[in-house]
Design an enzyme around this catalytic site. Structure first.
Site, PDB file in Angstrom:
ATOM      1  N   GLU A 160       0.837  -1.201   0.000  1.00  0.00           N
ATOM      2  CA  GLU A 160       0.000   0.000   0.000  1.00  0.00           C
ATOM      3  C   GLU A 160       0.874   1.253   0.000  1.00  0.00           C
ATOM      4  O   GLU A 160       1.833   1.354   0.768  1.00  0.00           O
ATOM      5  CB  GLU A 160      -0.883  -0.010   1.255  1.00  0.00           C
ATOM      6  N   LYS A 198      -9.705   2.422  -2.994  1.00  0.00           N
ATOM      7  CA  LYS A 198     -10.132   1.855  -1.708  1.00  0.00           C
ATOM      8  C   LYS A 198     -11.573   2.238  -1.397  1.00  0.00           C
ATOM      9  O   LYS A 198     -11.955   3.403  -1.466  1.00  0.00           O
ATOM     10  CB  LYS A 198      -9.204   2.344  -0.594  1.00  0.00           C
ATOM     11  N   CYS A 244      -5.102  -2.434   2.720  1.00  0.00           N
ATOM     12  CA  CYS A 244      -4.901  -2.363   4.163  1.00  0.00           C
ATOM     13  C   CYS A 244      -6.029  -3.078   4.896  1.00  0.00           C
ATOM     14  O   CYS A 244      -6.282  -4.246   4.642  1.00  0.00           O
ATOM     15  CB  CYS A 244      -4.756  -0.908   4.615  1.00  0.00           C
TER      16      CYS A 244
END
Length: 553
Positions: free
Chosen positions: A280, A362, A415
């Protein structure tokens, strides 16, 4: 006959508070944490028993106070590493979770009062319902879910393929609500025998024993089945762990990190991988922004160098990189006051065939640190967060599935997106055959923080029967196979690369699991059953009260 409602005093209250404090600490060590980087999972099988006993023993007035106290202290012990992120974070999370349990404890007590003999059954349903609801809102935070404590007890957690993590949580909490009743009664009557209590509830003992036995049989059978399955293909993945200090920024840091990532990627190429995986935000300067609105010459040149490297590779490269876009299209990129008209997505970019082939934004942002939607409703908190260096990302909405020229379909939860069952099931339903998690937990500077994250990720592989590959900045870089086994993790907080031969099980051949098709169905069931039973129990009690009063002369 011993009076179970004997007069209470300050000593009783102090004893209850002490029991809750000790229980909160003991429960925290079931997870990776202060005493063990892996956690002491079996502790989760009994740590909550005193909590249910205290709720039963205390008064209505104290129940919500105890709920807040217990939730606050547990998450203070459990998430101690949040202090590394920011002093405000170690307060926000325990306060929020304490607030949730402030509501939970009275509901549990209501179940005990409304259902005298079998209240423990309703309590178990409520605990699972709470576990789900506590992650299904803006500040949803699955860390600390009871089932995740036993992530290494693989035969016990295979039922996640059907029930999700919620079924495991139910199996673990059920005997604890049951024994909480006994502990409460024994506290008031030391002669009350466990044997007599078990005999009184023999039907429950038999039913629970059968359910546990079926769980273990299913678990061992499932593991044997998947170990016997040949993968549809093997995907050779080179994971690059550059262990960069997340707290450092600026051009010099970005250049150094890129040089490290490039050097290790070129070394990994010698071992003939099919794809290279970074973590990430491994490359921080935004490619999308600097290609369209070049500003600082040195940073723009670094971006160009990175893009050329990604395009030049003979195999795909997947990496995290923020995507900067114009915030207000009606205004120029650079305002008259020198500020940038810009907003960002936390994004993964996919290089293949000499181009950026696709991106993923995301979808589930970290509350407070990446996302806070209540600027108008809570301006004081919004401004406080901004003053403490929190910045917001924009939210993505598309469960993107990447596909390589070799035909491997994969998705990249970013994440802590891999701690949410629904999100990963969406990826698999959309066609992903491999879950590729891109993580940077390096900011925590704590292996237990990384292991808590990994423990939740284990369930995603079982729930969907898809292999997970984790590409991280500093840990835990590893593979999780379809039975939840953690394969060959890299040493955390070290620089290096690792080659993983990842088994790929395609949806075309192996189909999808019950959980993937009916995401969180068991959690929904516990929510609805809890509500129906509580409302029904309250109405029945009201009916009995009215009927009895009418019969009085």
């Amino acid at each position: 006959m011993v009076d179970l409602h004997a007069r209470r005093n300050l000593r009783t209250v102090c004893s209850e508070v002490l029991v809750l404090l000790v229980s909160a600490f003991i429960y925290s060590i079931a997870f990776p944490g202060l005493l063990s980087a892996n956690g002491i999972g079996f502790v989760a099988m009994f740590a909550l028993i005193p909590v249910f006993a205290v709720i039963r023993n205390t008064t209505w007035k104290l129940t919500p106070i105890y709920g807040f106290f217990y939730g606050f202290m547990f998450y203070l012990f459990f998430n101690y590493w949040l202090k590394t992120f920011h002093p405000l974070a170690i307060l926000i999370v325990p306060i929020i979770k304490g607030g949730e349990m402030l509501l939970l404890f009275p509901v549990l007590k209501a179940a005990q009062k409304l259902f005298k003999k079998y209240g423990y059954l309703v309590e178990a349903l409520i605990w699972v319902a709470y576990s789900y609801l506590s992650q299904d809102w803006f500040a949803g935070y699955p860390y600390g879910t009871l089932g995740s404590a036993v992530y290494r007890y693989l035969p016990l957690i295979q039922i996640s393929e059907i029930f999700g993590i919620w079924g495991v949580t139910f199996i673990l909490v059920m005997p604890q609500t049951f024994l909480g009743v006994y502990l409460y009664r024994w506290y008031h009557d030391r002669e009350y025998s466990l044997k007599g209590y078990l005999k009184e509830h023999i039907a429950f003992i038999i039913a629970y024993g059968a359910a546990l036995l079926a769980t273990l049989i299913f678990g061992f059978a499932s593991m044997a089945y998947w170990k016997a399955q040949e993968p549809d293909k093997t995907w050779r993945v080179a994971t690059i762990q550059h262990s960069a200090d997340t707290w450092e920024g600026g051009y010099t840091t970005y250049k150094r990190n890129f040089n490290t990532l490039r050097k290790m990627s070129l070394e990994a190429l010698k071992e003939d991988p099919d794809i290279i995986l970074w973590s990430e935000t491994a490359f921080v300067p935004s490619v999308a922004w600097h290609e369209n609105y070049p500003s600082d010459p040195a940073t723009s040149a670094l971006v160009e160098e990175f893009v050329e490297f990604g395009k030049s590779l003979p195999i795909p490269l997947v990496t995290g990189n923020p995507e900067g876009v114009i915030k207000d299209p009606s205004k120029p990129a650079l305002g008259e006051d020198g500020s940038w008209n810009r907003t960002d997505y936390n994004t993964v970019i996919f290089f293949e065939d000499g181009r950026i082939k696709n991106t993923y934004r995301k979808q589930h942002l970290v509350p407070f640190t990446e996302h806070f939607p209540y600027e108008k409703q809570l301006p004081w908190l919004y401004n406080l967060l901004l003053a403490n260096d929190y910045n917001w990302w924009e939210t993505g909405y598309d469960p993107v599935v990447f596909e390589t020229e070799e035909g491997v379909k994969f998705s990249t939860p970013i994440c802590f997106e891999d701690v949410f069952g629904y999100l990963n099931a969406d990826f698999v339903s959309n066609g992903a055959d491999v879950i590729v998690n891109m993580t940077n937990d390096g900011w925590s500077k704590a292996v237990p923080a990384e292991m808590q994250h990994l423990g939740l990720a284990v369930f995603r592989s079982i729930e969907n029967r898809r292999t997970t590959v984790r590409g991280t900045n500093s840990g835990m870089t590893c593979v999780i196979d379809v039975t939840g086994k953690i394969v060959d993790p890299m040493a955390p907080f070290t620089v290096g690369y690792h080659m993983y031969d990842v088994p790929v099980y395609s949806g075309e051949v192996h189909g999808t699991t019950f959980y993937t098709r009916y995401v969180d169905w068991f959690a929904y069931l516990t929510v609805y059953l809890s509500a129906i039973l509580l409302v029904g129990g309250a109405l029945y009690r009201l009916y009995r009260y009215v009927t009895n009063n009418r019969q009085k002369p």
